[in-house]
Write a protein that holds these residues in place. Structure first.
Motif, PDB file in Angstrom:
ATOM      1  N   LEU A   7      35.047 179.740  18.575  1.00 39.74           N
ATOM      2  CA  LEU A   7      35.138 179.842  17.048  1.00 39.74           C
ATOM      3  C   LEU A   7      34.335 179.117  16.519  1.00 39.74           C
ATOM      4  O   LEU A   7      34.001 177.871  16.688  1.00 39.74           O
ATOM      5  CB  LEU A   7      36.663 179.537  16.661  1.00 39.74           C
ATOM      6  CG  LEU A   7      37.100 179.150  15.192  1.00 39.74           C
ATOM      7  CD1 LEU A   7      37.256 180.658  14.472  1.00 39.74           C
ATOM      8  CD2 LEU A   7      38.207 178.442  15.060  1.00 39.74           C
ATOM      9  N   ASP A   8      33.675 179.702  15.449  1.00 37.55           N
ATOM     10  CA  ASP A   8      32.661 178.748  14.549  1.00 37.55           C
ATOM     11  C   ASP A   8      33.634 177.912  13.485  1.00 37.55           C
ATOM     12  O   ASP A   8      33.937 178.883  12.609  1.00 37.55           O
ATOM     13  CB  ASP A   8      31.610 179.921  13.875  1.00 37.55           C
ATOM     14  CG  ASP A   8      30.831 179.159  12.918  1.00 37.55           C
ATOM     15  OD1 ASP A   8      30.781 177.869  12.825  1.00 37.55           O
ATOM     16  OD2 ASP A   8      29.789 179.732  12.304  1.00 37.55           O
ATOM     17  N   ASN A  60      27.238 185.778   9.106  1.00 38.19           N
ATOM     18  CA  ASN A  60      27.985 185.030   9.920  1.00 38.19           C
ATOM     19  C   ASN A  60      28.567 185.651  11.158  1.00 38.19           C
ATOM     20  O   ASN A  60      29.036 184.878  12.157  1.00 38.19           O
ATOM     21  CB  ASN A  60      29.348 184.533   8.906  1.00 38.19           C
ATOM     22  CG  ASN A  60      30.151 185.571   8.687  1.00 38.19           C
ATOM     23  OD1 ASN A  60      29.612 186.834   8.445  1.00 38.19           O
ATOM     24  ND2 ASN A  60      31.327 185.369   8.172  1.00 38.19           N
ATOM     25  N   HIS A  61      28.301 186.798  11.496  1.00 37.15           N
ATOM     26  CA  HIS A  61      28.638 187.664  12.657  1.00 37.15           C
ATOM     27  C   HIS A  61      27.491 187.731  13.780  1.00 37.15           C
ATOM     28  O   HIS A  61      27.681 187.965  14.969  1.00 37.15           O
ATOM     29  CB  HIS A  61      29.163 188.859  12.432  1.00 37.15           C
ATOM     30  CG  HIS A  61      30.600 188.782  11.771  1.00 37.15           C
ATOM     31  ND1 HIS A  61      31.860 188.652  12.537  1.00 37.15           N
ATOM     32  CD2 HIS A  61      31.085 188.757  10.523  1.00 37.15           C
ATOM     33  CE1 HIS A  61      32.768 188.537  11.626  1.00 37.15           C
ATOM     34  NE2 HIS A  61      32.106 188.751  10.545  1.00 37.15           N
ATOM     35  N   TYR A  62      26.108 187.413  13.250  1.00 38.42           N
ATOM     36  CA  TYR A  62      25.161 187.402  14.158  1.00 38.42           C
ATOM     37  C   TYR A  62      24.149 186.258  14.149  1.00 38.42           C
ATOM     38  O   TYR A  62      23.101 186.148  14.836  1.00 38.42           O
ATOM     39  CB  TYR A  62      24.343 189.037  14.075  1.00 38.42           C
ATOM     40  CG  TYR A  62      23.607 188.926  12.847  1.00 38.42           C
ATOM     41  CD1 TYR A  62      22.351 188.519  12.645  1.00 38.42           C
ATOM     42  CD2 TYR A  62      24.064 189.505  11.700  1.00 38.42           C
ATOM     43  CE1 TYR A  62      21.469 188.566  11.682  1.00 38.42           C
ATOM     44  CE2 TYR A  62      23.236 189.583  10.465  1.00 38.42           C
ATOM     45  CZ  TYR A  62      22.239 189.037  10.459  1.00 38.42           C
ATOM     46  OH  TYR A  62      21.296 189.111   9.255  1.00 38.42           O
ATOM     47  N   ILE A 130      39.733 195.314  10.335  1.00 35.53           N
ATOM     48  CA  ILE A 130      41.248 195.076  10.403  1.00 35.53           C
ATOM     49  C   ILE A 130      41.440 193.590  10.872  1.00 35.53           C
ATOM     50  O   ILE A 130      40.747 193.117  11.757  1.00 35.53           O
ATOM     51  CB  ILE A 130      41.943 195.994  10.932  1.00 35.53           C
ATOM     52  CG1 ILE A 130      43.385 195.642  11.049  1.00 35.53           C
ATOM     53  CG2 ILE A 130      41.694 196.268  12.427  1.00 35.53           C
ATOM     54  CD1 ILE A 130      44.276 197.034  11.092  1.00 35.53           C
ATOM     55  N   PHE A 131      42.243 192.818  10.422  1.00 32.04           N
ATOM     56  CA  PHE A 131      42.807 191.392  10.739  1.00 32.04           C
ATOM     57  C   PHE A 131      44.206 191.447  10.966  1.00 32.04           C
ATOM     58  O   PHE A 131      44.728 192.483  10.633  1.00 32.04           O
ATOM     59  CB  PHE A 131      42.477 190.358   9.593  1.00 32.04           C
ATOM     60  CG  PHE A 131      41.077 190.556   9.288  1.00 32.04           C
ATOM     61  CD1 PHE A 131      40.092 189.931  10.011  1.00 32.04           C
ATOM     62  CD2 PHE A 131      40.668 190.910   7.848  1.00 32.04           C
ATOM     63  CE1 PHE A 131      38.724 189.963   9.627  1.00 32.04           C
ATOM     64  CE2 PHE A 131      39.218 190.991   7.664  1.00 32.04           C
ATOM     65  CZ  PHE A 131      38.416 190.763   8.238  1.00 32.04           C
ATOM     66  N   GLY A 167      37.215 189.718  13.598  1.00 30.54           N
ATOM     67  CA  GLY A 167      36.101 188.732  13.266  1.00 30.54           C
ATOM     68  C   GLY A 167      36.744 187.454  12.978  1.00 30.54           C
ATOM     69  O   GLY A 167      35.825 186.311  13.002  1.00 30.54           O
ATOM     70  N   HIS A 168      37.859 187.426  12.357  1.00 33.12           N
ATOM     71  CA  HIS A 168      38.456 186.188  11.779  1.00 33.12           C
ATOM     72  C   HIS A 168      39.774 186.055  11.938  1.00 33.12           C
ATOM     73  O   HIS A 168      40.480 187.166  11.916  1.00 33.12           O
ATOM     74  CB  HIS A 168      38.203 186.092  10.101  1.00 33.12           C
ATOM     75  CG  HIS A 168      36.696 186.295   9.699  1.00 33.12           C
ATOM     76  ND1 HIS A 168      35.753 185.367   9.924  1.00 33.12           N
ATOM     77  CD2 HIS A 168      36.043 187.317   9.459  1.00 33.12           C
ATOM     78  CE1 HIS A 168      34.645 185.720   9.600  1.00 33.12           C
ATOM     79  NE2 HIS A 168      34.742 186.968   9.129  1.00 33.12           N
ATOM     80  N   GLY A 169      40.548 184.890  12.130  1.00 35.21           N
ATOM     81  CA  GLY A 169      41.714 184.794  12.355  1.00 35.21           C
ATOM     82  C   GLY A 169      42.552 185.008  13.720  1.00 35.21           C
ATOM     83  O   GLY A 169      41.571 185.423  14.658  1.00 35.21           O
TER      84      GLY A 169
END
Length: 190
Positions: A7-8, A60-62, A130-131, A167-169
């Motif tokens: 996790l960043d 923020n993803h690469y 999707i999260f 990608g988050h959560g």
């Protein structure tokens, strides 16, 4: 297959190290920030990093890609021509053998035009499509409707126990999203 989550904390972005335990080959999905812990894990366990998969071209993803390229020699797979260096551009859907694993991929635009989802075994890496409990943001109601339609046909049609690593959560599952995703239930009412 083993999956390690990194996790960043600054951007709250998930990065995944996926390892083929037999061949010791590895791939990274969405190299947000490259931490000392991630590098130590690759080096100490003697993994051979052979590929990086990008779910979409949001910095923020690469943003860790440049750092990784200074350390390792690997292939980048993405729907974006610039990120894939014009060589390994993914379009539509298909399957590639990467790190000795069957990596299924499919395009799911809506959050971004280049959004790709990767399926390895019974695990989906969805980026910002999707999260847990919601879907990725979109620029207008048309793209949101298009995104919901794509999620319903390409993701919710999978087995309920398919794991979703966003990608988050936190991670979730197809079954949980069928039952509890507020965006998808609201869209069904329209």
């Amino acid at each position: 297959m083993k999956i390690y989550h990194h996790l960043d904390f600054a951007k709250l972005t998930n990065c995944y190290l996926v390892v083929n335990e037999v061949t010791k080959e590895a791939l990274i999905i969405d190299p947000c920030k490259i931490s000392n812990a991630l590098i130590a894990q690759i080096e100490q366990d003697k993994y051979n990093l052979v590929a990086v998969l990008i779910t979409h071209k949001h910095t923020n993803h690469y943003r860790g890609l440049k750092t990784l390229r200074k350390i390792y020699d690997f292939t980048v797979y993405a729907a974006d021509n610039e990120l894939a260096s014009g060589m390994n551009i993914l379009k539509d859907e298909g399957v590639k053998k990467i790190a000795g694993l069957n990596v299924e991929y499919f395009s799911l635009p809506g959050h971004s035009a280049d959004s790709m989802v990767y399926k390895i075994g019974s695990v989906l890496f969805t980026g910002d499509v999707i999260f847990a409990g919601t879907i990725g943001s979109s620029s207008c109601s048309y793209t949101k409707k298009h995104l919901c339609k794509g999620i319903t046909s390409k993701i919710l049609s999978l087995n309920d126990d398919t794991v979703i690593m966003p990608g988050h959560g936190p991670m979730t599952s197809v079954g949980a999203e069928k039952e509890f995703n507020l965006d998808l239930s609201a869209q069904a009412l329209m």
